[in-house]
Design an enzyme around this catalytic site. Structure first.
Site, PDB file in Angstrom:
ATOM      1  N   GLU A  66       0.274   5.204   0.654  1.00  0.00           N
ATOM      2  CA  GLU A  66      -0.690   6.219   1.089  1.00  0.00           C
ATOM      3  C   GLU A  66      -0.285   7.612   0.617  1.00  0.00           C
ATOM      4  O   GLU A  66       0.796   7.819   0.064  1.00  0.00           O
ATOM      5  CB  GLU A  66      -0.834   6.144   2.618  1.00  0.00           C
ATOM      6  CG  GLU A  66      -1.375   4.783   3.036  1.00  0.00           C
ATOM      7  CD  GLU A  66      -1.624   4.657   4.533  1.00  0.00           C
ATOM      8  OE1 GLU A  66      -1.144   5.510   5.308  1.00  0.00           O
ATOM      9  OE2 GLU A  66      -2.307   3.675   4.916  1.00  0.00           O
ATOM     10  N   CYS A  70     -10.255  -5.051   0.481  1.00  0.00           N
ATOM     11  CA  CYS A  70     -11.389  -4.125   0.430  1.00  0.00           C
ATOM     12  C   CYS A  70     -12.259  -4.452  -0.794  1.00  0.00           C
ATOM     13  O   CYS A  70     -11.860  -5.206  -1.686  1.00  0.00           O
ATOM     14  CB  CYS A  70     -10.903  -2.676   0.384  1.00  0.00           C
ATOM     15  SG  CYS A  70     -10.284  -2.148  -1.224  1.00  0.00           S
ATOM     16  N   ASN A  99       0.831  -1.200   0.000  1.00  0.00           N
ATOM     17  CA  ASN A  99       0.000   0.000   0.000  1.00  0.00           C
ATOM     18  C   ASN A  99       0.869   1.254   0.000  1.00  0.00           C
ATOM     19  O   ASN A  99       1.952   1.288   0.603  1.00  0.00           O
ATOM     20  CB  ASN A  99      -1.019  -0.007   1.147  1.00  0.00           C
ATOM     21  CG  ASN A  99      -0.422  -0.260   2.510  1.00  0.00           C
ATOM     22  OD1 ASN A  99       0.594  -0.915   2.642  1.00  0.00           O
ATOM     23  ND2 ASN A  99      -1.067   0.264   3.531  1.00  0.00           N
ATOM     24  N   GLU A 136      -2.931  -4.719  -3.105  1.00  0.00           N
ATOM     25  CA  GLU A 136      -3.415  -5.563  -4.205  1.00  0.00           C
ATOM     26  C   GLU A 136      -3.369  -4.796  -5.529  1.00  0.00           C
ATOM     27  O   GLU A 136      -2.997  -5.339  -6.573  1.00  0.00           O
ATOM     28  CB  GLU A 136      -4.857  -6.014  -3.937  1.00  0.00           C
ATOM     29  CG  GLU A 136      -5.033  -6.886  -2.711  1.00  0.00           C
ATOM     30  CD  GLU A 136      -5.302  -6.089  -1.432  1.00  0.00           C
ATOM     31  OE1 GLU A 136      -4.794  -4.956  -1.303  1.00  0.00           O
ATOM     32  OE2 GLU A 136      -6.035  -6.608  -0.580  1.00  0.00           O
ATOM     33  N   CYS A 146      -4.033   0.532  -2.525  1.00  0.00           N
ATOM     34  CA  CYS A 146      -3.901  -0.719  -1.768  1.00  0.00           C
ATOM     35  C   CYS A 146      -2.775  -1.590  -2.324  1.00  0.00           C
ATOM     36  O   CYS A 146      -2.384  -1.464  -3.493  1.00  0.00           O
ATOM     37  CB  CYS A 146      -5.205  -1.509  -1.838  1.00  0.00           C
ATOM     38  SG  CYS A 146      -6.534  -0.824  -0.825  1.00  0.00           S
TER      39      CYS A 146
HETATM   40  N1  THU Z   1      -5.182  -1.806   2.586  1.00  0.00           N
HETATM   41  C1  THU Z   1      -4.598  -2.555   1.610  1.00  0.00           C
HETATM   42  O1  THU Z   1      -3.565  -2.191   1.060  1.00  0.00           O
HETATM   43  N2  THU Z   1      -5.200  -3.719   1.273  1.00  0.00           N
HETATM   44  C2  THU Z   1      -6.256  -4.265   1.911  1.00  0.00           C
HETATM   45  O2  THU Z   1      -6.677  -5.358   1.549  1.00  0.00           O
HETATM   46  C3  THU Z   1      -6.912  -3.528   3.016  1.00  0.00           C
HETATM   47  C4  THU Z   1      -6.431  -2.147   3.237  1.00  0.00           C
HETATM   48  C5  THU Z   1      -4.504  -0.565   2.990  1.00  0.00           C
HETATM   49  C6  THU Z   1      -5.138   0.715   2.531  1.00  0.00           C
HETATM   50  C7  THU Z   1      -4.599   1.699   3.549  1.00  0.00           C
HETATM   51  O3  THU Z   1      -3.319   2.150   3.135  1.00  0.00           O
HETATM   52  C8  THU Z   1      -4.435   0.871   4.809  1.00  0.00           C
HETATM   53  O4  THU Z   1      -4.458  -0.483   4.395  1.00  0.00           O
HETATM   54  C9  THU Z   1      -5.518   1.112   5.847  1.00  0.00           C
HETATM   55  O5  THU Z   1      -6.778   0.985   5.290  1.00  0.00           O
END
Ligand code: THU
Length: 138
Positions: A41, A83, A39, A52, A50
């Protein structure tokens, strides 16, 4: 190397200064190559991506558009579920039977499939008869 090892390794590289929740994803393409993502941000929160999505982008950029295995790992109390948006993204490139391993850094795992994660998926067949269907793959 098992997919979970790749996911665990790339998770360390996650850029998650806001949530402090690092996620790693590893995808095996039909070509056998493993593609990874973490991920990333952003201070403008909705612009974050994310793990994925990152792995899928790496796969497509590597010339592969079919995935056969997925693993996602995070430091959570229970195996982290992708998500909703990522479920749809995974379903774009993998069939319902594709295995997905959800894992925690502490050693818990949950084996599921893309179909279980996204029942009733929206796909190109739903656009049959529309001009858009002609442009869809498969
Ligand atoms: N996140 C992911 O990268 N993948 C997931 O399957 C769930 C959430 C990340 C997004 C964000 O940077 C952090 O987790 C918190 O939501």
């Amino acid at each position: 190397m098992p997919l979970i090892d790749d996911a665990r390794k790339v998770r360390e590289l996650a850029y998650a200064p806001y949530s402090r929740f690092k996620v790693g994803a590893a995808i095996r393409g039909r070509d056998g190559v493993v593609y990874v993502g973490c991920n990333v941000e952003n201070v403008a929160y909705p612009e974050g991506t994310c793990a994925e999505a990152g792995a899928i982008a790496a796969m497509v950029a590597g010339g592969e558009t079919e995935l056969v295995e997925v693993c996602v790992i995070a430091d959570s109390g229970s195996p982290v579920p992708p998500c909703g948006g990522c479920r749809q993204k995974l379903a774009e490139f993998g069939g319902p039977d594709v295995p997905v391993l959800l894992a925690t850094t502490g050693g818990l795992t949950l084996s599921t499939t893309i179909g279980e994660l996204l029942p009733g998926r929206f796909d190109a067949a739903h656009m049959a008869g529309s001009h858009v269907a002609d442009a869809a793959p498969g």
